[in-house]
Design an enzyme around this catalytic site. Structure first.
Site: not given
Ligand code: GLU
Length: 314
Positions: A70, A73, A200, A250, A268
């Site tokens: 993530s 992002k 994604y 998060y 993650v």
């Molecule tokens: N590819 C992971 C998902 O979509 C990313 C989650 C993350 O790093 O927050 O669950």
């Protein structure tokens, strides 16, 4: 703030951070939906700092590639904002902390398909959809952007997409597909749900080292100016930092702000990117996660580093 007169050199501080925070026994968890990350040794720990004066300091496993997940992002948001029509993007995604888990379906339904922010999965899917309007291979474009910011290093591989990991995540993506179909049903996704999710997960599967990540994120510490000129405007850089501070960790953004006092974004894969405006960009990586999905050792290390250096936005 740490000064040359009253503190040890940064390289020594980072060596000490590694000594203190590299996990000695197994604690924490790994993401259940990404089989590819399940074999990572628990004692991996790397940290790197890229400064606005052009220096890079690192320690521990800072040259081992990890899955950025993530953290991507942040870069897709920056690219989507500079790809054009930021107002249109901000009409499709909010800028409020979610207080729910990053892949929650409940909030998206209750709030009629408008994600709370661009750093939860539903918000990132909207950002990806926006970016695909300009670049159909958005993940490839994100990779190109990151490679440019890192700069060419002869004999080194540089950032790359782990396509095997991406395919394996895609085959476990029921929840992200559900989010994308919800968005589509509410009229907040232009492209097919499957295409957006496939793009994604490829962004999430980009592999980078801590050193590369610290360099790639440096534009956010220097008013939007990257390796080859402006990536985003000064005010966009400020705003991306603000969204990182309030939404980047998060539903533990408040706790991270309390402990570290810096805009951050975690993934993650165990990486965390943190920005010290006007000073430097930090990347720390250690794979085991706390109950909210943030790197256990990485968060502790950043809290320690911020206390020792005085680096904070407060
Ligand atoms: N590819 C992971 C998902 O979509 C990313 C989650 C993350 O790093 O927050 O669950």
């Amino acid at each position: 703030m740490m000064t040359a007169l009253d503190s040890p050199p940064l390289g020594l501080v980072l060596d000490d951070i590694v000594r203190r925070h590299r996990p000695r026994s197994e604690a924490g968890s790994l993401p259940a939906n990404i089989p590819h990350l399940s074999s990572l040794p628990f004692d991996r720990f790397g940290i790197a700092v890229a400064t606005v004066s052009g220096d890079v300091f690192s320690a521990g496993d800072a040259d081992l590639p990890f899955s950025i997940q993530s953290i991507s992002k942040v870069f897709t948001l920056a690219m989507a904002l500079s790809a054009g029509d930021p107002a249109a993007l901000w009409s499709r995604v909010l800028r409020e902390p979610s207080g729910t888990s990053f892949n929650s379906l409940v909030q998206l339904e209750v709030e009629h398909g408008i994600p709370r922010n661009p750093f939860i999965n539903s918000g990132a899917l909207v950002v990806t959809d926006h970016l695909m309007g300009r670049y159909p291979d958005a993940a490839g474009e994100v990779l190109r952007f990151l490679t440019d910011q890192v700069g060419h290093q002869s004999g080194r591989k540089g950032p790359f997409i782990d396509e095997v990991a991406a395919r394996s995540e895609l085959s476990n993506s029921s929840r992200n597909l559900a989010l994308a179909h919800f968005l589509k049903d509410f009229g907040n996704l232009r492209r097919p749900a499957e295409a957006v999710v496939a793009n994604y997960v490829r962004q999430c599967s980009i592999m980078m080292t801590c050193v590369e990540m610290a360099k790639a994120g440096l534009f956010l510490a220097q008013g939007g100016r990257g390796a080859f000129g402006a990536v985003v405007s000064r005010s966009e850089a400020k705003r991306i930092g603000s969204v990182m501070l309030t939404c980047g960790m998060y539903d533990a953004a408040g706790e991270f702000a309390y402990r570290v006092g810096l805009p951050g974004k975690s993934g993650v894969g165990g990486g965390i990117l943190a920005i010290v405006p006007g000073e430097c960009c930090i990347c720390v990586w250690s794979p085991r996660l706390d109950s909210k999905g943030n790197s256990l050792a990485g968060t502790a290390a950043l809290a320690d580093l911020s206390d020792r250096t005085g680096w904070s936005v407060f």
